[in-house]
Design a protein around this motif. Structure first.
Motif, mmCIF file in Angstrom:
data_model
loop_
_atom_site.group_PDB
_atom_site.id
_atom_site.type_symbol
_atom_site.label_atom_id
_atom_site.label_comp_id
_atom_site.label_asym_id
_atom_site.label_seq_id
_atom_site.Cartn_x
_atom_site.Cartn_y
_atom_site.Cartn_z
ATOM 1 N N GLU A 62 0.860 -1.195 0.000
ATOM 2 C CA GLU A 62 0.000 0.000 0.000
ATOM 3 C C GLU A 62 0.888 1.235 0.000
ATOM 4 O O GLU A 62 1.311 1.704 1.046
ATOM 5 N N ARG A 63 1.174 1.714 -1.179
ATOM 6 C CA ARG A 63 1.998 2.911 -1.369
ATOM 7 C C ARG A 63 1.215 3.907 -2.194
ATOM 8 O O ARG A 63 0.334 3.556 -2.970
ATOM 9 N N ARG A 64 1.580 5.162 -2.054
ATOM 10 C CA ARG A 64 0.927 6.223 -2.821
ATOM 11 C C ARG A 64 1.524 6.328 -4.225
ATOM 12 O O ARG A 64 2.695 6.038 -4.438
ATOM 13 N N ALA A 65 0.690 6.767 -5.160
ATOM 14 C CA ALA A 65 1.158 7.058 -6.510
ATOM 15 C C ALA A 65 2.223 8.158 -6.421
ATOM 16 O O ALA A 65 2.235 8.948 -5.476
ATOM 17 N N PHE A 66 3.098 8.199 -7.401
ATOM 18 C CA PHE A 66 4.193 9.168 -7.393
ATOM 19 C C PHE A 66 4.618 9.454 -8.825
ATOM 20 O O PHE A 66 4.061 8.895 -9.764
ATOM 21 N N THR A 67 5.577 10.334 -8.972
ATOM 22 C CA THR A 67 6.099 10.640 -10.309
ATOM 23 C C THR A 67 7.539 10.144 -10.422
ATOM 24 O O THR A 67 8.277 10.102 -9.443
ATOM 25 N N LEU A 68 7.888 9.772 -11.642
ATOM 26 C CA LEU A 68 9.252 9.381 -11.993
ATOM 27 C C LEU A 68 9.824 10.447 -12.915
ATOM 28 O O LEU A 68 9.098 11.046 -13.704
ATOM 29 N N GLN A 69 11.119 10.594 -12.856
ATOM 30 C CA GLN A 69 11.795 11.541 -13.750
ATOM 31 C C GLN A 69 12.952 10.830 -14.440
ATOM 32 O O GLN A 69 13.827 10.277 -13.768
ATOM 33 N N ILE A 70 12.931 10.822 -15.765
ATOM 34 C CA ILE A 70 14.058 10.310 -16.550
ATOM 35 C C ILE A 70 14.929 11.496 -16.897
ATOM 36 O O ILE A 70 14.453 12.488 -17.451
ATOM 37 N N SER A 71 16.191 11.391 -16.520
ATOM 38 C CA SER A 71 17.102 12.506 -16.796
ATOM 39 C C SER A 71 18.488 11.980 -17.141
ATOM 40 O O SER A 71 19.248 11.574 -16.271
ATOM 41 N N GLY A 72 18.770 11.959 -18.416
ATOM 42 C CA GLY A 72 20.089 11.592 -18.896
ATOM 43 C C GLY A 72 20.213 10.136 -19.284
ATOM 44 O O GLY A 72 19.387 9.302 -18.936
ATOM 45 N N LEU A 73 21.260 9.867 -20.026
ATOM 46 C CA LEU A 73 21.596 8.515 -20.469
ATOM 47 C C LEU A 73 22.978 8.171 -19.946
ATOM 48 O O LEU A 73 23.785 9.055 -19.678
ATOM 49 N N ASP A 74 23.247 6.872 -19.831
ATOM 50 C CA ASP A 74 24.550 6.427 -19.337
ATOM 51 C C ASP A 74 24.752 4.982 -19.773
ATOM 52 O O ASP A 74 23.881 4.396 -20.405
ATOM 53 N N MET A 140 26.687 13.105 -27.703
ATOM 54 C CA MET A 140 25.764 13.628 -28.718
ATOM 55 C C MET A 140 24.300 13.549 -28.280
ATOM 56 O O MET A 140 23.497 14.398 -28.636
ATOM 57 N N ARG A 141 23.941 12.508 -27.495
ATOM 58 C CA ARG A 141 22.521 12.255 -27.216
ATOM 59 C C ARG A 141 22.177 12.135 -25.736
ATOM 60 O O ARG A 141 21.008 11.996 -25.396
ATOM 61 N N GLY A 142 23.160 12.145 -24.883
ATOM 62 C CA GLY A 142 22.961 11.775 -23.486
ATOM 63 C C GLY A 142 22.224 12.760 -22.613
ATOM 64 O O GLY A 142 21.798 12.420 -21.513
ATOM 65 N N ASP A 143 22.045 13.998 -23.074
ATOM 66 C CA ASP A 143 21.398 15.016 -22.243
ATOM 67 C C ASP A 143 19.894 15.005 -22.478
ATOM 68 O O ASP A 143 19.324 15.910 -23.072
ATOM 69 N N VAL A 144 19.245 13.956 -21.988
ATOM 70 C CA VAL A 144 17.800 13.766 -22.183
ATOM 71 C C VAL A 144 17.098 14.028 -20.861
ATOM 72 O O VAL A 144 17.515 13.533 -19.822
ATOM 73 N N ARG A 145 16.046 14.802 -20.898
ATOM 74 C CA ARG A 145 15.209 15.003 -19.706
ATOM 75 C C ARG A 145 13.765 15.031 -20.181
ATOM 76 O O ARG A 145 13.373 15.912 -20.943
ATOM 77 N N LEU A 146 13.007 14.058 -19.737
ATOM 78 C CA LEU A 146 11.616 13.934 -20.162
ATOM 79 C C LEU A 146 10.683 14.516 -19.113
ATOM 80 O O LEU A 146 11.070 14.696 -17.955
ATOM 81 N N ALA A 147 9.458 14.772 -19.510
ATOM 82 C CA ALA A 147 8.443 15.256 -18.568
ATOM 83 C C ALA A 147 8.234 14.195 -17.490
ATOM 84 O O ALA A 147 8.401 13.004 -17.736
ATOM 85 N N PRO A 148 7.865 14.625 -16.283
ATOM 86 C CA PRO A 148 7.618 13.653 -15.213
ATOM 87 C C PRO A 148 6.557 12.625 -15.619
ATOM 88 O O PRO A 148 5.609 12.942 -16.337
ATOM 89 N N ILE A 149 6.744 11.406 -15.154
ATOM 90 C CA ILE A 149 5.857 10.289 -15.461
ATOM 91 C C ILE A 149 5.028 9.976 -14.223
ATOM 92 O O ILE A 149 5.590 9.756 -13.142
ATOM 93 N N GLU A 150 3.717 9.957 -14.379
ATOM 94 C CA GLU A 150 2.830 9.606 -13.266
ATOM 95 C C GLU A 150 2.796 8.088 -13.127
ATOM 96 O O GLU A 150 2.475 7.385 -14.088
#
Length: 179
Positions: A62-74, A140-150
């Protein structure tokens, strides 16, 4: 004997965005976007009775919904780059959900996960890719930041033993409480 793991699914638009990064990296075997996810706990090959116990234990989370953030590649690289991934910020909510699942699995008698939890989305498996090639691709491509994911649920996936994983089948879905 099912091979199981728990994960957070990615919305179609996020998977599509990440899939557009494909290409241009020698030695990369790209993961199909339908198989993108954030693994919470790899359970492994278990018998049907234990699989039922796992499913029942997860139903008590029983956990609350939250947001995830994808930021960058490695890349994961021990003796050379072997996997390209999108970084997922390790928020307290994500870490607590993963930690609870780890404790539940150990209570069922499963061995502890030997690796420290490092939230990520695997994009490609690498074979024969040099550190220089990986570094150039990331520059070349690693600086990725997407909108927060619910995140409103997590799932129990099954998979066949195969190279690179997939296809994955959702065995059970576990809704999180409204935020």
């Amino acid at each position: 004997m099912p091979r199981l793991f728990t994960a957070v699914e990615l919305p179609e638009q996020v998977a599509m965005h990440l899939s557009l990064l494909r290409g241009g990296l020698p030695g990369a075997r790209w993961i199909d976007k339908e198989n993108y996810h954030v693994t919470l706990r790899f359970i492994g090959d278990i018998d049907d009775r234990t699989a039922d116990e796992v499913a029942a234990a997860l139903d008590r989370v029983e956990r609350r919904a939250f947001t995830l953030q994808i930021s960058g590649l490695d890349v994961f690289s021990s003796r050379g780059p072997h996997a390209l991934f999108a970084r997922v910020e390790p928020t307290p909510s994500l870490l607590e959900l993963q930690g609870e699942q780890e404790r539940l699995m150990q209570r069922l008698g499963l061995k502890p996960e030997p690796r420290r939890f490092h939230p990520h989305v695997t994009l490609a498996r690498l074979r024969g890719t040099s550190a220089a090639e990986a570094a150039q691709w990331l520059a070349m491509r690693g600086d990725v930041r997407l909108a927060p994911i619910e995140v409103s649920r997590f799932v129990l996936y099954s998979s066949r033993a195969s190279v690179g994983g997939g296809p994955y089948l959702v065995e059970e879905a576990y809704p999180l409480l409204a935020a």
